[in-house]
Design a protein around this motif. Sequence first.
Motif, PDB file in Angstrom:
ATOM      1  N   PHE A  38     -19.196  -2.271 -28.191  1.00 38.85           N
ATOM      2  CA  PHE A  38     -17.890  -2.860 -27.872  1.00 38.85           C
ATOM      3  C   PHE A  38     -16.809  -1.785 -27.743  1.00 38.85           C
ATOM      4  CE2 PHE A  38     -13.689  -4.304 -29.173  1.00 38.85           C
ATOM      5  CZ  PHE A  38     -13.455  -5.257 -28.194  1.00 38.85           C
ATOM      6  N   TYR A  39     -16.859  -0.790 -28.602  1.00 42.14           N
ATOM      7  CA  TYR A  39     -15.813   0.241 -28.595  1.00 42.14           C
ATOM      8  C   TYR A  39     -16.170   1.437 -27.720  1.00 42.14           C
ATOM      9  CZ  TYR A  39     -13.202  -2.134 -32.267  1.00 42.14           C
ATOM     10  OH  TYR A  39     -12.447  -3.042 -32.970  1.00 42.14           O
ATOM     11  N   ARG A  45     -11.041   2.900 -22.422  1.00 40.86           N
ATOM     12  CA  ARG A  45     -10.882   1.450 -22.501  1.00 40.86           C
ATOM     13  C   ARG A  45      -9.420   1.023 -22.579  1.00 40.86           C
ATOM     14  NH1 ARG A  45     -10.868  -0.547 -27.505  1.00 40.86           N
ATOM     15  NH2 ARG A  45     -12.290  -2.262 -27.120  1.00 40.86           N
ATOM     16  N   ASP A 250      -6.410   1.957 -32.570  1.00 44.72           N
ATOM     17  CA  ASP A 250      -6.794   1.092 -31.462  1.00 44.72           C
ATOM     18  C   ASP A 250      -5.789  -0.004 -31.108  1.00 44.72           C
ATOM     19  OD1 ASP A 250      -9.059   1.342 -29.711  1.00 44.72           O
ATOM     20  OD2 ASP A 250      -9.517  -0.743 -30.164  1.00 44.72           O
ATOM     21  N   ILE A 254      -0.426  -2.321 -25.881  1.00 44.87           N
ATOM     22  CA  ILE A 254       0.521  -3.412 -26.150  1.00 44.87           C
ATOM     23  C   ILE A 254       1.483  -3.123 -27.291  1.00 44.87           C
ATOM     24  CG2 ILE A 254      -1.053  -5.123 -25.218  1.00 44.87           C
ATOM     25  CD1 ILE A 254      -1.780  -5.967 -27.970  1.00 44.87           C
TER      26      ILE A 254
ATOM     27  N   PRO B  66     -12.790 -10.023 -29.493  1.00 44.30           N
ATOM     28  CA  PRO B  66     -13.501  -9.798 -30.755  1.00 44.30           C
ATOM     29  C   PRO B  66     -14.682  -8.867 -30.520  1.00 44.30           C
ATOM     30  CG  PRO B  66     -13.122 -12.139 -30.367  1.00 44.30           C
ATOM     31  CD  PRO B  66     -12.729 -11.437 -29.120  1.00 44.30           C
ATOM     32  N   PRO B  67     -15.016  -7.961 -31.419  1.00 45.91           N
ATOM     33  CA  PRO B  67     -14.551  -7.864 -32.797  1.00 45.91           C
ATOM     34  C   PRO B  67     -13.210  -7.145 -33.008  1.00 45.91           C
ATOM     35  CG  PRO B  67     -16.187  -6.188 -32.376  1.00 45.91           C
ATOM     36  CD  PRO B  67     -16.091  -7.013 -31.134  1.00 45.91           C
ATOM     37  N   HIS B  68     -12.468  -6.833 -31.985  1.00 46.33           N
ATOM     38  CA  HIS B  68     -11.170  -6.191 -32.198  1.00 46.33           C
ATOM     39  C   HIS B  68     -10.276  -7.109 -33.031  1.00 46.33           C
ATOM     40  CE1 HIS B  68      -7.330  -4.237 -31.455  1.00 46.33           C
ATOM     41  NE2 HIS B  68      -8.008  -3.200 -30.994  1.00 46.33           N
ATOM     42  N   GLU B  69      -9.426  -6.515 -33.868  1.00 43.06           N
ATOM     43  CA  GLU B  69      -8.616  -7.338 -34.765  1.00 43.06           C
ATOM     44  C   GLU B  69      -7.598  -8.212 -34.024  1.00 43.06           C
ATOM     45  OE1 GLU B  69      -6.660  -3.402 -36.346  1.00 43.06           O
ATOM     46  OE2 GLU B  69      -5.457  -5.066 -37.077  1.00 43.06           O
ATOM     47  N   PHE B  70      -7.252  -7.869 -32.794  1.00 41.59           N
ATOM     48  CA  PHE B  70      -6.334  -8.723 -32.038  1.00 41.59           C
ATOM     49  C   PHE B  70      -7.034  -9.995 -31.537  1.00 41.59           C
ATOM     50  CE2 PHE B  70      -3.594  -4.785 -30.790  1.00 41.59           C
ATOM     51  CZ  PHE B  70      -3.008  -4.812 -32.050  1.00 41.59           C
TER      52      PHE B  70
END
Lengths: 461, 367
Positions: A38-39, A45, A250, A254, B66-70
């Motif tokens: 994901f990261y 990203r 991260d 925004i 998800p899984p990002h906290e936002f």
Amino acid sequence: MAAWDVLVAGGGNAALCAAIAARRAGCSVLVLEKAPKFYRGGNTRHTRNMRCAHDAATGTLTGPYTGDEFMQDLLRVTSGNTDEALSRMMIDKSYEMLDWIQQQGVRFQPSLGGTLSLGRTNSFFLGGGRSMLNALYRTAEGLGVEIRYESELTDVEIEGASFRTATVQSPSGETRIEARTLVAASGGFQADIDWLKQGWGERAENFLIRGTPYNKGSLTRALIDKGVRQIGDATQCHAVAIDARAPKFDGGIITRLDCVVFGIVVNKRAERFYDEGEDIWPKRYAIWGRLVADQPDQIAWILFDAPNLEKFMPSLYPPVEAGSIAELADKLSLDPAQLCETVETFNASVVGGRPFNHVEPDGNRTEGLEIDKTNWAQRIETPPFYAYPVRPGITFTYLGVRVDDRARMVMQDGRPAENMFAAGEIMAGNVLGQGYAAGIGMTIGAVFGRLAGEGAAAHVA
Amino acid sequence: MSHSTPALTEADRLMTVCNSCRYCEGLCAVFPAMELKRSFSDGDLNHLANLCHNCGACYHDCQFTPPHEFAVNVPGTLAQVRTESYAHYAWPKAARPLFARHGTALAIGMTLITALFILGFVALNEPGALLTAHLDDTRFYAMMPHEAMIALFGAAFLWMLLAVFMGARAFWRDAGTPQVGATDHAQATRDAAQLRYLDGGGMGCFNEDEQPTDRRRLWHHFTFYGFLLCFAATSLATVYHYVFGWHAPYAWHSGPALLGIAGGIGLVIGPIGLLSAKRSRMQELGASGFRGMEVGFILRLRVTGGSGLALRVLGETPLLGPLLALHLGAVLTFFLSMPYGKFVHGLYRYLALSRHARDMRRHHGSI
């Protein structure tokens, strides 16, 4: 016989451009990405555009942006602190990068709402940086590039100027991987706060990191320790002022705030400390991180009044709001008397008189202040009053490895490495001695990534 | 701004996140529409939710899913808001629970109505007529006179129109009532007819994973145009009957029959594709609690189309009577349930598209 032709460390734009270029040239390619899937891709990203030279408007770019103009911009933002020959080479190669990157599946769109000032110079990714990254991964995997996540390249074995093997940490333990060439595209070290402290001292504790927590520069350190020449120092980086309430890592785009020009910026002593009207966003966007880093406790507040609330791009957190300056000071834990005095003195010094125009320097200034605001000065007088707390947000660091015009690393003694290449943030310091111009990180990544991949393939052939 | 449901509250939070990013602006209509506002009423959010075609592109493109906290999940959240909006605007209010229990209501209703048709056929005709209608010259009118069919289905159809209209009016008013012009309707019609926004901004849609390999647009075209062809078949048959005095049954190569056969095939193939896509879809991207409605709508279209086709193929056999009961049962259930199920999605999306066309024309000069 080495198992892999090309070993790529990292999983962002630079790494994938290198992997794709090498694979297209017929090499077997292994990409090691430290982050989980994901990261993946580090700062890529969070990016949204890429600065490439072009001689004419395109479907998504509003006008020409020649290599000469690009070079002038680069010289200006870095104050000439760049390897000019290398930068010129990169800019020349950025022309064809617009086509090449689209051939790898990346799609462009006109500049986003609120970013009109970049519509001519910067190509925006449709769907943003993660979309761009997903396209590169799809292309790379389709070509047969092997990708392993949660795999960190922690050490290298170098003989003379030649890479032999890499030490890799992954959930299954430590392994050694042999390859005929190495492409280091593993980003900066901004997530290693201790390393940042070597340049910034304890101030670095209060820095926020805008990208993932995985960019710790272990490969950068190993390469320098094993004889590759270092470029840059630990204080140079892309640092902007972002919302102080952002997460440590991260928070991405925004949490940025584009409102400095609409008001004043005060520090913990409730005093102004720099000309908020020096130049328009985005040209001066990147100086405020460093300015705030030099203030007590590395925190500051952007203050403005009601009429300005909706004049800039919205951000994630709402501003602190109050009916009077004293009440605002209270909410911000600043000295009310001092803040009132700062605002009153500022208001009394506003000359103004011209139509307010935030798009270009409008000549509305203060006069007689120790630190004047030289454009967009307007009295802060209409309640409610607003404030955003800001801290330095580090995007990426510039300290890295020296490369030549073929993206080959340069050894301590000045010889080019035989089979080691670098691309992206890990070598950005070659181009950016200081300063920043929007989208140039992606240009560095793509151009040097492709060069590195092609160079590695040529070495293997 | 405070909101009436958790889904709307979450949608509001996400729009704040998205409005400060805007990377997805080029993917579809939702994000440019969002950029026109800084705060969102329930009506605004319902408009945005109905503008979303659930292509899934922004879920995979977003750096904050998800899984990002936002925890940003725009398509999943808007799917929830959208589905709940159908119930929220339904008329009369007493019918709102039908959405959440749509599958059960549909199954019971369809069984009951079909049984009533069979009972009626038997009670009003000679015993045994149910299985001998295929021998009668008037075929299915032997069991139910044409006038009776018109009266029953006409009444159901009018009720459906009224209920759908009332719901759509409530939806429209809730986000303000702008002047929408002919050019906006032309634009919205084009966008809806092509499913312009069901393509991930040009790359294609996402369904089971991060590959843009989804075929829902194709399956939806089969279904939607199949539905339109069936509607055209019925309309043409009405013209035949009243204008030309040509009475059913019609030969297989007649206009109504050809339209009906083509439409029926679309209504069988399309729903199979849609159902299979729904089965393999990433759960995160959909609404929860309304599966009966989603699946029920697709199945109902299939039963309607399938029974109509069967009627055409097996109309010369003793099965004519039972099949007719099934088909009429399906069509009547379809009419009666239209205002209280997934059917309204088409209308609400069209309205959202026309509002969007007008907003874009007003703010940017074009779309």
